[in-house]
Design an enzyme around this catalytic site. Structure first.
Site, PDB file in Angstrom:
ATOM      1  N   GLY A 192     119.346 138.284  67.961  1.00  0.00           N
ATOM      2  CA  GLY A 192     119.114 137.036  67.415  1.00  0.00           C
ATOM      3  C   GLY A 192     119.874 136.097  68.326  1.00  0.00           C
ATOM      4  O   GLY A 192     120.490 136.306  69.249  1.00  0.00           O
ATOM      5  N   GLY A 193     119.778 134.710  68.037  1.00  0.00           N
ATOM      6  CA  GLY A 193     120.882 133.687  68.475  1.00  0.00           C
ATOM      7  C   GLY A 193     122.224 134.076  68.667  1.00  0.00           C
ATOM      8  O   GLY A 193     122.688 133.567  69.501  1.00  0.00           O
ATOM      9  N   PHE A 194     122.688 134.717  67.772  1.00  0.00           N
ATOM     10  CA  PHE A 194     124.131 135.059  67.658  1.00  0.00           C
ATOM     11  C   PHE A 194     124.460 136.092  68.746  1.00  0.00           C
ATOM     12  O   PHE A 194     125.654 136.290  69.291  1.00  0.00           O
ATOM     13  CB  PHE A 194     124.437 135.605  66.221  1.00  0.00           C
ATOM     14  CG  PHE A 194     126.037 135.575  66.043  1.00  0.00           C
ATOM     15  CD1 PHE A 194     126.773 134.577  65.537  1.00  0.00           C
ATOM     16  CD2 PHE A 194     126.681 136.973  66.076  1.00  0.00           C
ATOM     17  CE1 PHE A 194     128.039 134.808  65.275  1.00  0.00           C
ATOM     18  CE2 PHE A 194     127.830 137.005  65.793  1.00  0.00           C
ATOM     19  CZ  PHE A 194     128.490 136.014  65.167  1.00  0.00           C
ATOM     20  N   GLY A 195     123.452 137.113  68.741  1.00  0.00           N
ATOM     21  CA  GLY A 195     123.946 138.428  69.794  1.00  0.00           C
ATOM     22  C   GLY A 195     123.020 139.490  69.493  1.00  0.00           C
ATOM     23  O   GLY A 195     122.152 139.446  68.511  1.00  0.00           O
ATOM     24  N   ILE A 238     119.328 147.195  67.061  1.00  0.00           N
ATOM     25  CA  ILE A 238     118.027 147.094  66.366  1.00  0.00           C
ATOM     26  C   ILE A 238     117.502 145.783  66.305  1.00  0.00           C
ATOM     27  O   ILE A 238     116.469 145.608  65.603  1.00  0.00           O
ATOM     28  CB  ILE A 238     118.270 147.522  64.814  1.00  0.00           C
ATOM     29  CG1 ILE A 238     119.479 146.802  64.405  1.00  0.00           C
ATOM     30  CG2 ILE A 238     118.351 149.166  64.711  1.00  0.00           C
ATOM     31  CD1 ILE A 238     119.886 147.060  62.876  1.00  0.00           C
ATOM     32  N   GLY A 239     118.101 144.890  66.737  1.00  0.00           N
ATOM     33  CA  GLY A 239     117.529 143.470  66.797  1.00  0.00           C
ATOM     34  C   GLY A 239     118.377 142.606  67.614  1.00  0.00           C
ATOM     35  O   GLY A 239     119.662 142.983  68.461  1.00  0.00           O
ATOM     36  N   ASP A 262     117.804 128.117  57.598  1.00  0.00           N
ATOM     37  CA  ASP A 262     117.109 128.650  58.524  1.00  0.00           C
ATOM     38  C   ASP A 262     116.150 129.723  57.796  1.00  0.00           C
ATOM     39  O   ASP A 262     116.252 130.877  58.273  1.00  0.00           O
ATOM     40  CB  ASP A 262     118.090 129.416  59.462  1.00  0.00           C
ATOM     41  CG  ASP A 262     117.371 129.769  60.891  1.00  0.00           C
ATOM     42  OD1 ASP A 262     116.267 129.168  61.119  1.00  0.00           O
ATOM     43  OD2 ASP A 262     118.158 130.349  61.637  1.00  0.00           O
ATOM     44  N   VAL A 293     122.235 143.247  67.626  1.00  0.00           N
ATOM     45  CA  VAL A 293     122.534 143.816  66.182  1.00  0.00           C
ATOM     46  C   VAL A 293     122.380 145.179  66.378  1.00  0.00           C
ATOM     47  O   VAL A 293     121.266 145.742  66.690  1.00  0.00           O
ATOM     48  CB  VAL A 293     121.498 143.454  65.066  1.00  0.00           C
ATOM     49  CG1 VAL A 293     121.677 143.803  63.855  1.00  0.00           C
ATOM     50  CG2 VAL A 293     121.535 141.691  65.114  1.00  0.00           C
ATOM     51  N   LYS A 317     126.583 142.832  63.826  1.00  0.00           N
ATOM     52  CA  LYS A 317     126.086 141.761  64.566  1.00  0.00           C
ATOM     53  C   LYS A 317     127.301 141.307  65.483  1.00  0.00           C
ATOM     54  O   LYS A 317     128.328 140.970  64.905  1.00  0.00           O
ATOM     55  CB  LYS A 317     125.604 140.638  63.627  1.00  0.00           C
ATOM     56  CG  LYS A 317     124.413 139.829  64.043  1.00  0.00           C
ATOM     57  CD  LYS A 317     124.490 138.841  63.307  1.00  0.00           C
ATOM     58  CE  LYS A 317     123.011 138.673  62.286  1.00  0.00           C
ATOM     59  NZ  LYS A 317     122.784 137.477  61.832  1.00  0.00           N
TER      60      LYS A 317
HETATM   61  N1  LIG Z   1     121.367 143.951  57.902  1.00  0.00           N
HETATM   62  C1  LIG Z   1     120.581 144.333  58.867  1.00  0.00           C
HETATM   63  N2  LIG Z   1     119.819 145.453  58.666  1.00  0.00           N
HETATM   64  C2  LIG Z   1     118.758 145.776  59.663  1.00  0.00           C
HETATM   65  N3  LIG Z   1     118.271 145.092  60.424  1.00  0.00           N
HETATM   66  C3  LIG Z   1     118.967 143.734  60.735  1.00  0.00           C
HETATM   67  C4  LIG Z   1     120.074 143.406  59.953  1.00  0.00           C
HETATM   68  N4  LIG Z   1     120.437 142.260  60.348  1.00  0.00           N
HETATM   69  C5  LIG Z   1     119.772 141.898  61.371  1.00  0.00           C
HETATM   70  N5  LIG Z   1     118.663 142.728  61.784  1.00  0.00           N
HETATM   71  C6  LIG Z   1     117.691 142.941  62.658  1.00  0.00           C
HETATM   72  O1  LIG Z   1     118.226 142.225  63.729  1.00  0.00           O
HETATM   73  C7  LIG Z   1     117.255 141.144  63.984  1.00  0.00           C
HETATM   74  C8  LIG Z   1     117.996 139.950  64.508  1.00  0.00           C
HETATM   75  O2  LIG Z   1     118.790 139.387  63.493  1.00  0.00           O
HETATM   76  P1  LIG Z   1     119.662 137.853  63.444  1.00  0.00           P
HETATM   77  O3  LIG Z   1     119.952 137.551  62.100  1.00  0.00           O
HETATM   78  O4  LIG Z   1     120.670 138.140  64.494  1.00  0.00           O
HETATM   79  O5  LIG Z   1     118.538 137.097  64.313  1.00  0.00           O
HETATM   80  P2  LIG Z   1     117.217 136.311  63.811  1.00  0.00           P
HETATM   81  O6  LIG Z   1     117.550 135.555  62.558  1.00  0.00           O
HETATM   82  O7  LIG Z   1     116.292 137.143  64.119  1.00  0.00           O
HETATM   83  O8  LIG Z   1     117.685 135.028  64.809  1.00  0.00           O
HETATM   84  P3  LIG Z   1     118.548 133.767  64.820  1.00  0.00           P
HETATM   85  O9  LIG Z   1     119.768 134.401  64.783  1.00  0.00           O
HETATM   86  O10 LIG Z   1     118.099 133.224  66.213  1.00  0.00           O
HETATM   87  O11 LIG Z   1     117.922 132.813  64.079  1.00  0.00           O
HETATM   88  C9  LIG Z   1     116.668 140.897  62.779  1.00  0.00           C
HETATM   89  O12 LIG Z   1     115.635 140.250  62.787  1.00  0.00           O
HETATM   90  C10 LIG Z   1     116.429 142.329  62.110  1.00  0.00           C
HETATM   91  O13 LIG Z   1     115.447 142.893  62.612  1.00  0.00           O
END
Ligand SMILES: Nc1ncnc2c1ncn2[C@@H]1O[C@H](COP(=O)(O)OP(=O)(O)OP(=O)(O)O)[C@@H](O)[C@H]1O
Length: 656
Positions: free
Chosen positions: A39-42, A36-37, A162, A44, A60
């Site tokens: 990010g920098g961590f990996g 579903i997503g 952040d 989701v 995540k």
């Molecule tokens: N608890 C959650 N419920 C639903 N979707 C989520 C949840 N956590 C993360 N996501 C989805 O996954 C995406 C990536 O999340 P993540 O926190 O890893 O990255 P980010 O904040 O967008 O980027 P970075 O970690 O690089 O700052 C989010 O933008 C969101 O769309």
């Protein structure tokens, strides 16, 4: 000060430790279909775990190639285990095995705010309406305020580091929560301006320039980033967009330039432009610009931002149709060392310099930008209507209206705080007739009457807006001077306080009494509903709502009392008992409410007849809160903000 960038042991007291097998089974072995997503961590994933009942979660998983790693993983667990709050995403658990670092969160079905603003991602379906954007900003601001200030129960404070729209997640009701604490820092406890020196981290487009230059991280770096989020909400553009002209790449710089040029209209998201009310827009832009001030100290705190955004929301919802002056605005114009001479000559009235500037409206949207914007022009037209005359006396216009809002579209101006004549009051109250008396005390008599909503001129019985005219004997004010009282009243404007519409101190008035005119609250006072024989018992959710409304009103009073100009007196003493202007009552739709004293609060919440109908967990929490409020040691009592926070948490728990 402890530091999450050290390596605290994974504090798992309130989070569950999962095995890799649990996670594999929850995510169909990390199926790509469930992503579903990213990010920098990996990546989701959406997953489902069972803990008796099945629960949807977001999983995540650290990408081994990610630049983030063990440090961010531990920080996230540490932070989310310490900070639990309705406006922060909850961590359910984690999995740590030799080659795996995985975090499990509550699932936020509507994804992140950024996708909805920038029309991307699977969750996007239609542009978000303005009200929804505003509410999301308020929720996020509450989450950050909690992170920045903690509570007496949870005294830690942190800096998120952040803040961005993709870290604001939305549940199915569109309630927003802050997420992604991997970069957070536990911060200094007391001063907003103390700092930690760190390697610069964050996301381009949101980075506080001062932090970038100096590596001095303060809470105000989060405030800066939040200002960028507000602009994204307003303009529907990402913080960085390299697709257009070079000067438009960074939203913060571009939007500030447009605001300075008076062309803010041109950058508002066309899909919400028609919905935004002028008052709300002016406030919203003003707050955003202040968040972006170059000097961190001059940016507002998140607590101030919450109050002011709530205010902007009230304006948007039409709950404050006349111009009201907000305490948070004290900071707008009155920065240390600023010269007020360009604004207004000192008046003979006893208003302090602060109060004049405050009352006249702000003159500078941003101390860093030139005073040429539309917003500024609007403000100066407010000021012009009450500039002192050449002798320095404050002049009223012919209607005796001290300050006027000049709404867009050429509508009739609505007075904000009217000086009524004694003749007008006689006409409003049918010559102070007995049949119009609502209540009678030793120093105060209240009459009911009607005025025209727009001009505040007297109107016929039952026509226009119902008001209460209160006649107060001089003793009712104790030792306060008129100017002090008026100062306070003008600033006493909040959706959870009865609106003061004006006053009268005419020499013709009886016995030099003073009169206040305030809105009439249809449902009367709370005690009537609680204690009057035969009254329909109020339900638990309504009682909770009332307590929250009252707590908001009181918290606001405490905030304005903290401003310097009121340092000589305590808001609660004066307003609640002596002046009687803020005897908060219950209005029509129960949304803006209040109680007449903390004693009533206690009886409201502890009412025996209700106990069976209150969910037992909520009853315990309320009882605990009441006991804290009644603590004989003053210092151990929670602040109103803490009471409010607790009540809101209880309400969330009750409704979910
Ligand atoms: N608890 C959650 N419920 C639903 N979707 C989520 C949840 N956590 C993360 N996501 C989805 O996954 C995406 C990536 O999340 P993540 O926190 O890893 O990255 P980010 O904040 O967008 O980027 P970075 O970690 O690089 O700052 C989010 O933008 C969101 O769309």
């Amino acid at each position: 000060m402890s530091d999450c960038d050290g390596s605290p042991s994974t504090s798992s007291s309130s989070s569950r430790r999962f095995s890799l097998a649990d996670i594999q089974s929850a995510t169909d072995n990390f199926s790509d279909e469930l992503v579903i997503g990213q990010g920098g961590f990996g990546k989701v994933y959406k997953g489902s775990i069972s803990d008796g009942e099945s629960m949807t979660v977001a999983v995540k998983r650290l990408n081994p190639r990610s630049r983030q790693g063990a440090r961010e993983f531990r920080t996230e667990i540490e932070m989310l285990s310490r900070f639990r709050y309705p406006y922060l995403v909850s961590l359910i658990g984690y999995c740590e095995e030799p080659d795996e670092m995985i975090l499990v969160y509550e699932y936020m079905p509507r994804g992140n705010f950024a996708d909805h603003l920038h029309r991307s991602g699977k969750n996007y379906s239609a542009p978000l309406p303005w009200l929804r954007r505003l509410r999301i900003c308020i929720d996020a601001a509450r989450g950050l305020d909690y992170l920045h200030t903690g509570t007496s129960i949870q005294p830690d404070r942190a800096i998120h580091r952040d803040v961005k729209s993709s870290n604001i997640l939305l549940d199915h009701n569109w309630d927003a929560k802050i997420s992604d604490f991997g970069l957070s820092k536990l911060g200094p406890e007391d001063q907003a301006y103390s700092h930690v020196s760190t390697e610069v981290k964050g996301t381009f487009g949101y980075l506080d320039p001062e932090y970038y230059l100096t590596r001095r991280l303060t809470r105000k770096s989060d405030v800066y980033a939040f200002g960028v989020v507000m602009l994204e909400a307003l303009c529907g553009r990402p913080a960085v967009d390299l697709s257009g002209d070079e000067e438009q790449w960074g939203l913060a710089g571009w939007a500030q330039y447009c605001i300075g040029e008076g062309t803010v209209d041109e950058i508002i998201d066309p899909s919400v432009k028609e919905e935004i009310k002028q008052d709300c827009l002016m406030d919203f832009v003003q707050i955003a610009v202040e968040c972006l001030r170059n000097i961190p100290r001059k940016r507002p705190t998140m607590a101030e931002i919450v109050v002011r955004l709530e205010f902007a929301l009230a304006m948007q919802e039409g709950k404050n149709s006349y111009k009201i002056v907000k305490p948070a605005k004290l900071d707008l114009a009155l920065q240390e060392g600023e010269d007020s001479s360009d604004v207004v000559k000192p008046a003979k009235m006893t208003f302090s310099r602060k109060v004049q500037r405050y009352f006249l409206g702000t003159t500078s949207v941003n101390s860093d930008t030139k005073p040429t914007s539309k917003v500024q022009r609007n403000h100066s037209s407010i000021s012009n209507s009450i500039l002192p005359d050449k002798d320095g006396a404050m002049s009223n216009n012919q209607d005796g209206v001290l300050a006027q809002e000049l709404p867009s579209g050429g509508q009739t101006p609505t007075p904000s705080f009217k000086q009524f004549t004694f003749t007008e009051l006689k006409s409003i109250t049918k010559n102070f007739s007995n049949e119009r008396i609502l209540s009678k005390g030793s120093h105060v008599v209240a009459f009911k009457g009607w005025i025209d909503e727009k001009t505040y001129n007297p109107s016929e019985f039952g026509v226009g807006m119902a008001v209460v005219v209160k006649e107060i004997t001089p003793n009712g004010f104790q030792d306060l001077g008129l100017s002090q009282i008026l100062e306070f009243l003008r600033n006493c404007s909040h959706p959870n306080l009865v609106k003061i519409l004006g006053y009268c101190t005419s020499e013709y008035s009886r016995d030099y009494n003073m009169f206040l005119v305030h809105e009439y609250m249809q449902k009367g006072s709370l005690d009537n509903h609680l204690f009057r024989k035969g009254a329909e018992p109020l339900s638990w959710p309504i009682r909770l709502k009332i307590a929250i409304g009252a707590a908001r009103g009181i918290a606001f009073l405490h905030t304005i009392a903290k401003q310097n100009m009121y340092s000589e007196f305590e808001a609660s003493d004066i307003l609640l008992d002596k002046i009687l202007v803020c005897r908060r009552e219950v209005d029509e739709d129960w949304a803006r409410t209040s109680l007449s004293s903390s004693g009533k609060l206690k009886s409201t919440l502890m009412g025996m007849e209700l106990q069976e109908r209150i969910p037992s967990r909520a009853a315990r929490q309320v009882a605990q809160l009441v006991l804290q409020c009644l603590n004989t040691e003053l210092r151990s009592r929670p602040s109103m903000e803490e009471v409010l926070f607790n009540l809101e948490t209880i309400e969330k728990g009750t409704s979910s």
